[in-house]
Every structure is written in C-alpha cells, then in structure tokens.
Design a protein around this motif. Structure first.
Motif, PDB file in Angstrom:
ATOM      1  N   SER A 258       1.184  -0.905  -0.032  1.00 17.86           N
ATOM      2  CA  SER A 258       0.133   0.596   0.237  1.00 17.86           C
ATOM      3  C   SER A 258       0.926   1.419  -0.169  1.00 17.86           C
ATOM      4  O   SER A 258       2.125   1.049   1.015  1.00 17.86           O
ATOM      5  CB  SER A 258      -0.700   0.245   1.173  1.00 17.86           C
ATOM      6  OG  SER A 258      -1.554   1.186   1.969  1.00 17.86           O
ATOM      7  N   ASP A 259       0.205   2.456  -0.911  1.00 21.34           N
ATOM      8  CA  ASP A 259       1.681   3.137  -1.115  1.00 21.34           C
ATOM      9  C   ASP A 259       1.734   4.145   0.095  1.00 21.34           C
ATOM     10  O   ASP A 259       2.839   4.569   0.613  1.00 21.34           O
ATOM     11  CB  ASP A 259       1.257   4.489  -2.117  1.00 21.34           C
ATOM     12  CG  ASP A 259       0.182   4.377  -2.348  1.00 21.34           C
ATOM     13  OD1 ASP A 259      -1.187   3.619  -1.954  1.00 21.34           O
ATOM     14  OD2 ASP A 259      -0.907   5.779  -2.611  1.00 21.34           O
ATOM     15  N   SER A 260       0.079   3.487   0.982  1.00 19.89           N
ATOM     16  CA  SER A 260       0.137   5.303   1.534  1.00 19.89           C
ATOM     17  C   SER A 260       1.138   4.430   3.059  1.00 19.89           C
ATOM     18  O   SER A 260       1.233   5.480   3.849  1.00 19.89           O
ATOM     19  CB  SER A 260      -1.124   5.126   2.551  1.00 19.89           C
ATOM     20  OG  SER A 260      -2.521   5.110   0.935  1.00 19.89           O
ATOM     21  N   PHE A 261       1.100   3.223   3.348  1.00 21.84           N
ATOM     22  CA  PHE A 261       1.878   2.676   4.148  1.00 21.84           C
ATOM     23  C   PHE A 261       3.545   2.725   3.948  1.00 21.84           C
ATOM     24  O   PHE A 261       3.886   3.136   5.058  1.00 21.84           O
ATOM     25  CB  PHE A 261       1.420   0.970   4.422  1.00 21.84           C
ATOM     26  CG  PHE A 261       0.481   0.782   5.500  1.00 21.84           C
ATOM     27  CD1 PHE A 261       0.067   1.499   6.906  1.00 21.84           C
ATOM     28  CD2 PHE A 261      -1.172   0.758   5.478  1.00 21.84           C
ATOM     29  CE1 PHE A 261      -0.615   1.446   7.675  1.00 21.84           C
ATOM     30  CE2 PHE A 261      -2.054   0.404   5.992  1.00 21.84           C
ATOM     31  CZ  PHE A 261      -1.543   0.835   7.683  1.00 21.84           C
TER      32      PHE A 261
ATOM     33  N   ALA B 239       3.440   5.843   5.229  1.00 20.13           N
ATOM     34  CA  ALA B 239       3.358   6.046   6.390  1.00 20.13           C
ATOM     35  C   ALA B 239       4.128   5.074   7.586  1.00 20.13           C
ATOM     36  O   ALA B 239       4.134   5.011   8.586  1.00 20.13           O
ATOM     37  CB  ALA B 239       2.541   6.083   6.842  1.00 20.13           C
TER      38      ALA B 239
ATOM     39  N   ARG C 191       6.133   5.908  10.549  1.00 18.14           N
ATOM     40  CA  ARG C 191       5.353   5.950  11.902  1.00 18.14           C
ATOM     41  C   ARG C 191       5.017   4.540  12.269  1.00 18.14           C
ATOM     42  O   ARG C 191       4.642   4.154  13.666  1.00 18.14           O
ATOM     43  CB  ARG C 191       4.087   7.018  11.591  1.00 18.14           C
ATOM     44  CG  ARG C 191       4.298   8.799  11.893  1.00 18.14           C
ATOM     45  CD  ARG C 191       2.703   9.374  11.893  1.00 18.14           C
ATOM     46  NE  ARG C 191       2.394   9.569  10.285  1.00 18.14           N
ATOM     47  CZ  ARG C 191       1.033   9.448  10.199  1.00 18.14           C
ATOM     48  NH1 ARG C 191       0.358   9.442  10.907  1.00 18.14           N
ATOM     49  NH2 ARG C 191       0.671   9.021   8.786  1.00 18.14           N
TER      50      ARG C 191
ATOM     51  N   PHE D 145       4.714   1.945  15.577  1.00 14.98           N
ATOM     52  CA  PHE D 145       3.734   1.686  16.290  1.00 14.98           C
ATOM     53  C   PHE D 145       3.563  -0.014  15.991  1.00 14.98           C
ATOM     54  O   PHE D 145       3.596  -0.718  17.413  1.00 14.98           O
ATOM     55  CB  PHE D 145       2.517   1.359  15.048  1.00 14.98           C
ATOM     56  CG  PHE D 145       1.160   1.464  15.468  1.00 14.98           C
ATOM     57  CD1 PHE D 145       0.724   1.930  16.739  1.00 14.98           C
ATOM     58  CD2 PHE D 145       1.052  -0.043  15.066  1.00 14.98           C
ATOM     59  CE1 PHE D 145      -0.385   1.853  17.025  1.00 14.98           C
ATOM     60  CE2 PHE D 145      -0.269  -0.664  15.506  1.00 14.98           C
ATOM     61  CZ  PHE D 145      -0.754   0.092  16.466  1.00 14.98           C
ATOM     62  N   LEU D 146       4.356  -0.524  15.581  1.00 15.22           N
ATOM     63  CA  LEU D 146       4.668  -2.384  15.748  1.00 15.22           C
ATOM     64  C   LEU D 146       5.215  -2.894  16.297  1.00 15.22           C
ATOM     65  O   LEU D 146       5.065  -3.710  16.972  1.00 15.22           O
ATOM     66  CB  LEU D 146       4.974  -2.566  13.907  1.00 15.22           C
ATOM     67  CG  LEU D 146       3.372  -3.034  12.520  1.00 15.22           C
ATOM     68  CD1 LEU D 146       4.552  -3.102  12.244  1.00 15.22           C
ATOM     69  CD2 LEU D 146       2.446  -3.218  13.349  1.00 15.22           C
TER      70      LEU D 146
END
Lengths: 219, 1092
Positions: B564-567, B570, B573, B577-578
C-alpha cells in the motif's frame, strides 16, 4: 459448570451491547445535530456514561457473590473512592501509552484523553465491578490458568478484544481514503467499541462451546 | 572448520538473494544514460548543406522559422477521445451522453470551419505515463526511464538538451504558468513564471483558476515568445471522480472556453498547441501502459492557413515526442540533441505554395535534418554505453547512409520529371530510419521485462523458503555442516558453465545478470529436491513458520504494508507502532506465563500445571521497566522524523539540520552541549558496560584502545563539530587552519576506528592469561591435576576449573588494588568474551557513522544503543537458558531487531526516496569535493544512509549471546536469599553451572555453529521476505499511479539495505568466529595438546 450461569452471563452481555447501541440513538433525541462522527467527543462521553451505568447496575443486581464481610458505609465509600482513583489512573495510563505509541503529544489532548476514558470504560470498569480495586486479583485473572469463574473468563475475553480492537483501529489512519472516520482518534475509538461489542457477543458463546473443557477450581 | 562452512552457507544464501534482486531489477528498472551534449545553432547535425533559409535569415538556425511565437496549452490527462470531434448523430439516435465526450466544441468547430488551419493527432505516449516523465519527454524528445543514469538524484532538474534550454539560449522569452513540477525540472529557465502547487489531487480548481488569472493579461501584454500553460484540473478530476463524473464535463467545458479565448486572441505569427501529456484509465488513474493511458490528444492551430489537406476521418497516430523536433524546426531552433522523435510532415507541407515541388522538398529537408540529428545521437550514445543492440544499430546506420545519399543526390540534380516520386521515396526512407531508431530505443529503454521480473521474484521467494526450511533443519542433530555448502557451490558452477555454453552455442548475447541467475537456480535445485523428498519422509517437528502466532501476525502486517503506497509513505510512523506492539506483547507474554511478577504478588497460588522446571523461575519485574523504557526511547527517537513529501501537513523535525544552519548563539550552544553530552554518555556507557562484565584489566591492545582511543575519537568528533557548526564565524586569519582541521579531523576519527577494528581482529581475546597458574591465592578451589589431560572427561572437568580459578584470581586482584587506589590494569572475563568483542566493534563502527550525520543525530545514536540494550535485556528475560541443548534465537527477537533497524533508519532522518538522501555526507572530511572519483562519495553517502542497517546487522549475533550474559545477574540475585541447606546446595550447583555464561556456547561447538547459522538464516529470512514483498508490490502495482514515486524507490532502498544488512551479518558472525578461534588458541596456551 451450569447452563443457567451462562444464560445469565449472556443476558448481562446483551444488556451491555444494548447500552452501546442506545448511546448512539438516545442523544439524538435531546441534542440537535448529533452524530457519532461529527460530534464524536459527545458520543464518547455518552457511551462511556451508558456503559458505566449498565455495568454498575449489573454489579448491583446480578453480582455472583456478595463479597464484603464488612459492609459499613464508610468502608463502602472508601471502596468507591478507591475505584474512582483506579479508574483515573487507568485513564492516565492509557493516555501515556497512546502517546508512546505515536499519538500527538501536544495537539488533540482532549481527544486522546477521551479515547483513554472510553477504553478504560470498556476494560477497567468491568474489572472494578467484578474484582473490586484489587490489583492482585486483576493480575491473576490476566495470566495463564488464572480465571476462576465464567465471569472472569468473559472479562478476560472482552478486555482483550477491546484492546485489540483499539489497536486494529489504528491501521486505517495512514490510508489516503480521506474518510471522516480516519481522523485520530475516531477509528481507534470505533475499533475499541467494535472490539468490546464483539467480545461481549463472543464470550458467552465461546464459554458455552468450551464448557466441557473449562474447569474452575474455585467454583 | 565447521564455522567456515557456516559462513560459506550464509554467503551462498545471500548470493541467491542478490541474484534474485539483480534479475528483478534488470527487468524492472530500465536505465538510460543521460548525455549532456547540446545541439547548437552554429553546428549543423551532419555534413551537407542546410536547407534554404537555414542560418541565413535572422532567427533561423537549421531551418527558417515559420512561427515566431507559440502558445503551448498542456492539459494534464487530456485523453484523445476527450478532444475527438463527435460525429453528429443520425437523426433519431440519442447523442452520446458520456460526460467527457464532445465537450471541447471549439476544436470541433475549428476543424470544420477552418480545415487548413488546424490538425488533430492521436498522440501515442510512451509509458511510464506519469506527469514528470511525460514532461521530460515533451521537452527532450527522448524516452525517460525511471533511472536516467547520470542524472542528479538530488534534484529533478533536466540535464539533457531540451526545448526550453534551446529557447532560452536563443534569447526567446518563455513564460510559464501552472503545475509547479516545471519549477523542479527547469529551475530558473523562465523569464516569468506563475507556479501553483500540484500535489493536492483533490483540489480541482486552484491551479486552473490561478492560470486563468494570468493567462489573458500575459498574452495581451505581448512580452513573451513562448507561453506555456499547464492545466491540472482534468487530471485531478480524473483522480478524484473518474472520467464518468459530471464534474469532468464541467472541467472540460472550462478548458473549451480557455481554448476559445486563446484562439480569439491569437496573432498571425503565433502557433497554438493544445496537448495532453497522457491519458487516463476508466477510473481516472494513469502511470501504466494501457491503451487509454497512452493515447493523448495533440492539436495544432495556426491563424494562417498551414495545412494543405483537411484532417482525415480518423486522425493520424503519431508518437507524442514528434512534437519536439516539429516545434523546434517550426520555431527555427536546433532540435534537442537527444531527441528521437520524428518530425511531423504536415506542418511543413505548406499551404498552396508557389513552387510546385517546394512542399515535399521542405518536408524532406526537415526529415533529413531530423534524421541527421538522430543518427548523431545514436552514434554518440552507443559510443558512451552498450545498451543498444549492435546489429540493429549497424542496420540503421546503413539505412541512414542510403537515405542521406539519395537525398543529396536529389538536391544536386533536380530533374523535374522524377523529382516528385524520388522525393516521396526519400521521405519514406528517412521515416523508416527514424521509426526504426525509435523502436530500437523503446525496446532497450522503455519496456518492463515481465519474464525477468517474475523470475527474480520467484528466485527471491525460493531463497526465502530455503532460509525457512534450513533454519528449522539446523536444529536437528543430523545437519550436515560440511557437505552442505560445497554442494551448492559445485552446482552453481555447473549451472553457470552450462548456461554460458548454451548461450554461446546459440549465439545469444551473454548477460551477466542472466548467468548469475541461472547459476543461482542451479545451486538451488538440489536443495529444493532434497526438501521435497524430505517433506514426505519426515514431517518437520517444529512448525515451519515463525511462531508464536502474534509475532507471525505482526510480520504479516508488516509485509502486507509494502503493498500500500499509503503505508509505505507512513512507514516511519507504522514501524515504531509495530515495534511498540511487539514490546508490549513480549511483556504481556511474560506476565501471561507468570514469569513477570513474583508469585507472591499473585493473590492465589498458581493453579493448574504451573510452568514446570524452568530454572529461571525468578521474577522478572525489571522486564516491565525495560518494556516501558523501550517504548519511551522509541517515542523519543520518533521525534527525529523527516516528513515524506507526500504529506503536506506534516512538519519535519527541525533537529535534523546541521548546527551550522542554526541562528541564535544560545540555542546553538545548548544543542552543541547536548550533542557532546550524548557522545560522552555513549562512551561512558560502553566503558561502564565493559568494566562491569569484563571486570577489565588486560594489557591487550584492544583494551588499551578502548581506554585511550575511544576518548580520542570522541574528542576528534567534538572538535570537528565545533569547527563545522561555527565555520562562518571563524576569523579570516584562521580560515586555512579551520579548513585543514575540518579535513583532517574526520579522517583521523575514521582512521582511529579502522585501526581499532584491526586491533580487535588481531587480538580479539582480551583475557589476562599470564596471571593463571602461578598467581597466589588463598581460597583456591583448584583441584590438583597434573600431566596433560588425556580424555574428554578430563577436559570437561579442567576447563571450568581453570576458568573459575581465573575468576578468583581477578577478584583477588581487584580487592587488592581497590584497596590501594583506582584500578589500573584490566582484563575481560571469559564469560563475556564474545559480546565484549561485539560491543567494542559496534562502538568503533558507530563513531565514524555518527560523524557522517548531522550533529544532533548523535542523540539518536545514543538512543539506538540504549534501545538495543534494553531490548536485548527484555528478550533475555523471556528466554530461559537451556542446558547444553540446541540454542535458538526466537522469532520475536529477530523481528524486533529488524523493526528496530527500520525505525532507526527513519529516526536518523532518512526516507526511502532519492531527494531525501543526505548528500552532504559525501563532504565530511572532503570539503573540497572528490574530484573525479565516484566510489568514495558513494561509499560515504551509502554509509550515511544505511548506517542503521549496518549496525543492527553486525550486532545481530548479540541476540544469541545476550541471554548467556544475563545469567550472571540471576545468580547474583539468588545469592542474596539463602534458603535452607538442601536448597542452598542445589543453588550452589546451579550457580556453578550458570556462571559459565558464554563459555556454555564454547562447550558445545556444534550447537554454537548451528545456532549462529540459524540466527543468520532467520535474519536473512525476515529481511528477504521484506525485499520479496517490495518486489512483488512493484511487480503487481507497476501500473499504479505511485509506482515511480513510492514503490520503485522503496524497492531500491530495500534492496540496497538488504545487501548492506547481509554483508553486515556476515561480518558480525565472522567476528564471533574470529573470537572463538582466538579463545581456542588461548586455551592452547595451557594445554598444547588440546585441539579444537
């Protein structure tokens, strides 16, 4: 393991689910322009209040065992105050954890805190109702082979599912769909709510399904 | 010997991954060399006379100009059918109702009313159909690929010859308005410019309305020669709503009005060009090579009649880049040097010219100029690189010479009768040459090779499977260490020879990439066969995939995020988180298993089968603190973030810039103090750690280096920072001194680090051996033992005895010396001999890397060490040290390690895009630049970019060593709580056993090798699946809008990161083995007969 117990558990959980659903409809009667997404903070407060109220009612009505030998008023008040303090501590604790997980530190403090409140409502309030302000009992319930009744077992399931729901709720935030619910912390609060409801719905079924395997020593 | 095979095996597995990456890259990232030659007016493209009017008239270079001014209206994503004239429907039929059809009524009207003034083409666009690539093509006339080698990655500015450059050098005034991509491509080229932000795809009107505010006033003011207006509304409307939305109709109608307004204002010397840079799919996206994306509209209009024939029913299909030579010649400019487009003949035909043959002659001469230019380009290009097929090149060359000869012959002997036919023949020949040249270029520059991409991905996947399978296999007792690595090497060679022979006999071109890939597959085959055979025979006892479940889930989420390009954007960040989730999971798991808190805290006695027999049943309360500390550090490191350019609201951390760029002395000094503090803390922490575990007093060189060399390095770094941050404030007299020092200091630090590493490699064991047998000791427990040990039992007995004795000796010394004053001599203990070497090496590595970053990043480096320290402790709390059995490093440890490497990559201010690379790192120690050498700056920039990958990969063996190191704490703690006598006796035994620490690893060399191999394989697996996910994402989403902006750079960074990591891993494991070998020889000092 008796079936009536499970039935009572199921009814109690249905009541909780009902309270969550009510919290989305009742305010729109009294408030204009109420919607979950646009007036999200109001909804959070309402939902938190509803769930807390239902939990307290359940605590008073269907408490499995009458716990305290000492039932003086002062003791009760002290216990209540202790519960409040525990609740506040858990709210602040969740807030700190959210910030550590990447929530903005300075901006949107109120939103983050209300998210912490709602998650505390889903997790700490049932714990306080069922186990009282007793850290040891909490630690015991949330460890392997620690549960001693179906109530505790369902508590374990709903708490974990609420937290997992809130965790999963963070995933849509980076996506570029530009939906109103992708704004922090709406997706997480919704995730927590769905997780809580799912936990409520699943736990009686799961306990019923596994009633043969579940043996509680102290029951 | 076993150890060498471990290294060979790991190197072979890395080679498999490299082969896969290389194969995939060769199919995916097509490269082209950017030439920086320029065409000029004075220099015709080839021998022979220039056509009539060339060079003679003012404003004419190669050909006489036909128009003195041009208005170029670029409507982003103007697909051909948007502009296509609608055939008026038969009476009774409903008119076409699609919102994008027939909205450009002006074009249709002009084409019907003034057929000799206008012409519409269906322009064939070369993929990738992204705006920036198209703009490059539309100005250079070439085929931009993703990596135009030789280009400057730091900026997007076009270095090749292009129309804008030709215009400005001819003194034409170019006015631009619209998409601000042009600002990056042509910095400072426009006489006037109105840029509007292009990034927000949701915004349909800002750019267009901004252009409209300026367009007509500018046009009427008249102080321009070329006016370019780039409208984005149609493209953004496509992205937001798709072409089938009523909004699109509105947008196209608006564009129609714009064109109408322009046509009304055109003067007679002006040419109007309306072009789309690419098309769009049914959903409104673009970037790929589908039919709808590659057909764009191209419309030419002249206020005076230009075209002899009206537009045919079905418009002609031409390559879009034909616009470049056509415009150049129409404006009287030289054709850009790298153009491979073919001149459109129609505008040169001439409307009702006086001479009968002049129009074909003009066409032929335009084409001839064009062909000469293309031939010159091909010649220059093939001299510079080997991309193009030699055979085809020769064919084209002969075609060109023939056409050229015909053309010259025709010019010299114009025989009227045959002229017409001969001219047409020459035109056809020239066109054939130009088309052939373009086809050849497309073949080598602009097409994905799907077979190679699929092959590369398959090879990567197979290597991942191999890692997984072999990592399970290593723990089984019958693992053939020696046979294992030799077999693939043999097969590898066989495969390579076979492939080379096959290719040689068939006469195909021998490509190293293919050869390597075939060799890799060849070496993989026997393993796959064995795995296949073994699968049926013995079911694997251990689960193949990473366990436990939640860790697998986390890894899966991480791998899925690459699609996913958004991920990907991102990730900075998402990774913390992970990582935080994994840390909390580890703590929660400890608690769940009842190992976090002491049992007395749990109200009731433990129920059910309480976790049995684990020797480390003691509480791990500190694990909770470790977890919280880790989360805290992760969040702190997250404060140093650099924003990806795709998120406009995000603000980059101001702390990433160097101190020199700060204004305000006070803050600067404070920051400088903080950075120095970070360095000193790092140094002190490392020394404290070594003192604590090493108890240290050895005269060995590495120890001395740690004591004296490290502070020197810190001093050098601090001094360099002081110079670098205050370089402008230095008084002029000291300039030379400052310059000299800022050259010397970084080199000195790097030199010190290198010499320290050399020392460490030379004498990795820093145990004070001489104090051994002869030291006087009152409380010695050494049992008398004389003569050479004869059996294994003797050795097993004696080695711990010696070890314990030495411990006592050192303890005694410490007691004695501490009574007299501060400690002066040092030695490492045997128990931490491996990890002490690792930590020293990591520190030595970290300092030069730190120097390459901006000053304030040193805080991140401190956090990095702190984080990994905390994580190692947390992991060690979760892993009980088992007695000599097989040692394993659990998956959660490796996942957390890899996540932390990625997180540090981002928190040191990097992003996986080319403009975010820290180019200034190349000038650390080389303020004057590097002259012509390229490998050294590349090395410096690479070290800066992949510092975290390198450090974590080298430190990877610590994951295996740390649990053994943490044993001593457990035993110390226990000593404080004496129980009854029986228990005490048991504990004494335990303590003896546990105090062995890392010597436990030495005691079972087979398991040690297996554990190292397994660690390496698991690490390679986690990294390998990441690169596989990136490759698959780039493969599957190769038509995605963001493929060149997000996925391809991510793949490149991940691939290079993988290579760096695998090399670092090999180095780390090699270091552990070197220490192991040295420990063996150290033991030999005592027992010459004892071999390893």
């Amino acid at each position: 393991m008796k079936d009536p117990d499970i039935k009572r558990l199921l009814y109690a959980h249905l009541l909780c689910i009902f309270s969550v659903i009510l919290s989305t409809f009742i305010p729109s009667i009294f408030l204009e322009n109420f919607s979950i997404l646009e007036t999200h903070l109001t909804w959070l407060c309402v939902c938190s209040a509803f769930v807390t109220a239902v939990n307290l009612v359940l605590y008073l009505v269907v408490k499995p065992k009458t716990p305290s030998k000492r039932s003086s008023l002062s003791h009760k008040v002290a216990r209540f105050l202790k519960c409040c303090i525990y609740f506040l501590i858990s709210c602040f604790g969740f807030h700190v954890i959210f910030v550590l997980y990447g929530a903005p530190l300075i901006e949107l403090v109120l939103e983050t805190f209300l998210f912490a409140v709602i998650l505390s409502t889903f997790t700490t309030v049932p714990c306080l109702c069922l186990l009282g302000p007793n850290i040891r009992a909490w630690l015991r319930v949330f460890s392997r082979n620690g549960v001693t009744s179906i109530w505790e077992n369902s508590l374990q399931i709903t708490t974990i599912s609420s937290i997992v729901g809130a965790w999963l709720g963070a995933f849509p935030i980076p996506l570029d769909w530009e939906r109103p619910w992708q704004v922090w912390p709406i997706s997480c609060t919704l995730g927590a709510t769905f997780g809580y409801v799912a936990g409520l719905a699943i736990s009686p079924l799961w306990i019923y399904w596994n009633r043969k395997q579940l043996t509680y020593k102290n029951n | 010997m076993q150890k060498v095979f471990v290294l060979v095996f790991l190197a072979w597995v890395s080679f498999l991954f490299y082969a896969g990456i290389a194969l995939f890259t060769s199919g995916f990232l097509l490269t082209r060399l950017e030439l920086t030659n320029y065409s000029s007016c004075q220099e015709p493209p080839g021998p022979g006379p220039l056509p009539r009017g060339g060079r003679g008239e003012p404003g004419a270079c190669w050909m006489a100009s036909r128009f003195s001014r041009v208005v170029l209206v670029l409507i982003d994503a103007l697909r051909f059918d948007f502009a296509q004239p609608q055939v008026s429907p038969m009476p009774g039929e409903p008119p076409a109702s699609l919102p994008f059809l027939g909205k450009l009524g002006t074009l249709q009207r002009i084409l019907e009313m003034q057929p000799h003034h206008a012409w519409l083409y269906r322009a064939q666009v070369d993929p990738p159909t992204t705006t920036m690539q198209r703009l490059k093509a539309l100005t250079t006339g070439s085929l931009p690929t993703f990596i135009d080698a030789g280009s400057n990655f730091a900026s997007h500015s076009i270095v090749e010859d292009n129309l804008i450059r030709q215009l400005t050098s001819a003194g034409r005034r170019v006015v631009f308005m619209g998409d601000d991509t042009w600002k990056d491509l042509f910095p400072g080229a426009f006489s006037r410019a109105f840029f509007f932000p292009s990034f927000n795809v949701r915004d349909l009107h800002t750019v267009d309305n901004g252009i409209l505010d300026h367009l007509y006033p500018t046009m009427e003011s008249g102080d321009w020669d070329v006016l370019i207006a780039h409208f984005l509304g149609v493209d953004h409307c496509g992205h937001k709503h798709g072409p089938h939305h009523p909004e699109m109709a509105k947008k196209l109608s608006q564009m129609d009005q714009v064109i109408q307004g322009l046509v009304d204002r055109l003067k007679n010397d002006t040419l109007l060009v309306v072009a789309g840079d690419h098309g769009m799919t049914m959903n409104g996206d673009h970037g790929g090579d589908s039919e709808l994306e590659v057909s764009a509209a191209l419309f030419l209009y002249s206020p005076v009649a230009l075209f002899p024939n009206p537009l045919p029913e079905e418009p002609e299909v031409i390559p879009q880049i034909s616009l470049v030579p056509t415009l150049a010649l129409l404006l009287g400019l030289p054709i850009p040097f790298g153009n491979i487009g073919e001149v459109m003949t129609e505008p040169f035909a001439g409307y009702k010219d006086s001479q009968p043959h002049s129009s074909p002659l003009t066409q032929a001469s335009a084409l001839h100029l064009n062909a000469q230019q293309v031939s010159r380009f091909l010649h220059t290009y093939s001299a510079a690189t080997q991309d193009l097929q030699v055979k085809e090149l020769q064919q084209l060359q002969s075609l060109f010479s023939k056409a050229s000869a015909d053309y010259h012959q025709l010019l010299q002997s114009p025989r009227q009768a045959e002229a017409e036919a001969a001219l047409q023949a020459v035109i056809a020949e020239l066109q054939q040459f130009l088309r052939g040249a373009r086809a050849m270029c497309i073949e080598s520059w602009a097409q994905f090779s799907l077979a190679r991409m699929a092959g590369g991905a398959a090879l990567l996947a197979a290597a991942c499977c191999l890692c997984l399978w072999a990592s399970q296999w290593t723990t089984s007792p019958g693992f053939p260490f020696c046979r294992l690595p030799l077999m693939p090497v043999a097969w590898c060679l066989a495969g390579a020879v076979l492939c080379a022979g096959l290719l040689a006999t068939t006469g195909l071109k021998l490509e190293p990439v293919v050869l390597v890939a075939v060799a890799a597959v060849g070496s993989l085959l026997p393993f796959l066969w064995e795995a296949w055979a073994g699968w049926g025979a013995r079911r694997p006892q251990a689960a193949l995939l990473p366990t436990p479940g939640p860790v697998l889930l986390l890894l899966l989420i991480r791998w899925a995020a690459f699609f996913s390009d958004s991920f990907v954007i991102a990730e900075a960040r998402a990774t913390p988180f992970l990582l935080g989730s994994l840390i909390l999971l580890l703590v929660a798991q400890l608690h769940w298993e009842g190992r976090l808190l002491p049992p007395k805290l749990l109200g009731v006695p433990r129920l059910g089968p309480s976790t049995p027999t684990s020797p480390s049943q003691h509480s791990n309360m500190h694990a909770l603190g470790l977890g919280v500390g880790l989360l805290f550090c992760t969040r702190l490191a997250g404060l140093f973030h650099r924003c990806p350019e795709e998120t406009p609201v995000c603000r980059s951390s101001p702390w990433l810039s160097p101190l020199a760029s700060m204004v305000g002395g006070q803050a600067k000094n404070l920051w400088y103090g903080a950075c120095v503090g970070a360095l000193v803390t790092l140094l002190a922490a490392v020394r404290f750690w070594l003192r604590r575990y090493g108890n240290l007093k050895s005269p060995e060189p590495p120890v001395l280096f740690v004591r004296w060399g490290l502070p020197l390095m810190v001093l050098g770094t601090v001094a360099y920072w002081a110079l670098a941050s205050g370089v402008d404030e230095a008084p002029p007299r000291l300039r030379a001194l400052v310059a000299g020092a800022s050259t010397l200091l970084p080199r000195a630090v790097a030199g010190l680090a290198a010499s320290g590493l050399m020392l460490l490699l030379w004498r990795p064991v820093t145990v004070l051996g001489k104090a051994g047998p002869s030291a006087p000791r009152t409380r010695t427990v050494l049992t008398p033992f004389s003569g050479p040990p004869t059996s294994q039992a003797d050795l097993d007995y004696v080695v711990p005895q010696i070890y314990r004795h030495m411990q006592d000796v050192f303890r005694g010394q410490v007691e004695r010396t501490s009574a007299q004053g501060p400690l002066t001599v040092a030695a490492y203990q045997l128990g931490s001999v491996y990890s002490a070497a690792m930590v020293t090496a990591l520190t030595l590595l970290a300092f030069p890397l730190l120097l390459l970053h901006a000053e304030r990043i040193s805080l991140v480096f401190l956090l990095l060490f702190l984080q990994s320290f905390l994580l190692l402790h947390l992991l060690a709390a979760g892993i009980p040290v088992t007695t000599p059995g097989p040692f394993t490093v659990p998956w959660q440890a490796i996942s957390a390690w890899v996540l932390m490497a990625t997180q540090t990559f981002y928190s040191t201010g990097h992003q996986p895009v080319f403009p975010a690379i820290h180019w200034q790192a190349a000038f650390v120690g080389f303020p004057e630049g590097h002259g012509s050498s390229t490998w050294l700056p590349a090395l410096l920039v690479g070290a800066n970019t992949f510092a975290s990958h390198l450090l974590f990969a080298v430190g990877c063996p610590l994951l295996l060593l740390w649990p053994f190191l943490c044993e001593s704490q457990g035993s110390q703690k226990r000593r404080q709580t004496p129980g009854n006598e029986a228990e005490a006796r048991v504990r004494l035994k335990e303590e003896e056993e546990e105090a062995l620490m890392e010597m436990r690893l030495r005691d079972s060399p087979h398991h040690f090798s297996a554990a190292l191999l397994q660690l390496g394989l698991k690490y390679l697996f986690v990294l390998g699946v990441q690169i596989l996910a990136c490759a698959l994402a780039a493969f599957i989403l190769r038509r995605h809008l963001m493929v060149w902006k997000v996925f391809a750079p991510k793949f490149i960074f991940e691939a290079v990161g993988f290579i760096v990591s695998s090399v670092g891993l090999l180095l780390g494991i090699a270091l552990v083995m070197r220490v192991d070998g040295a420990v063996s020889s150290w033991f030999k000092q005592f027992w010459p007969s004892r071999g390893n």
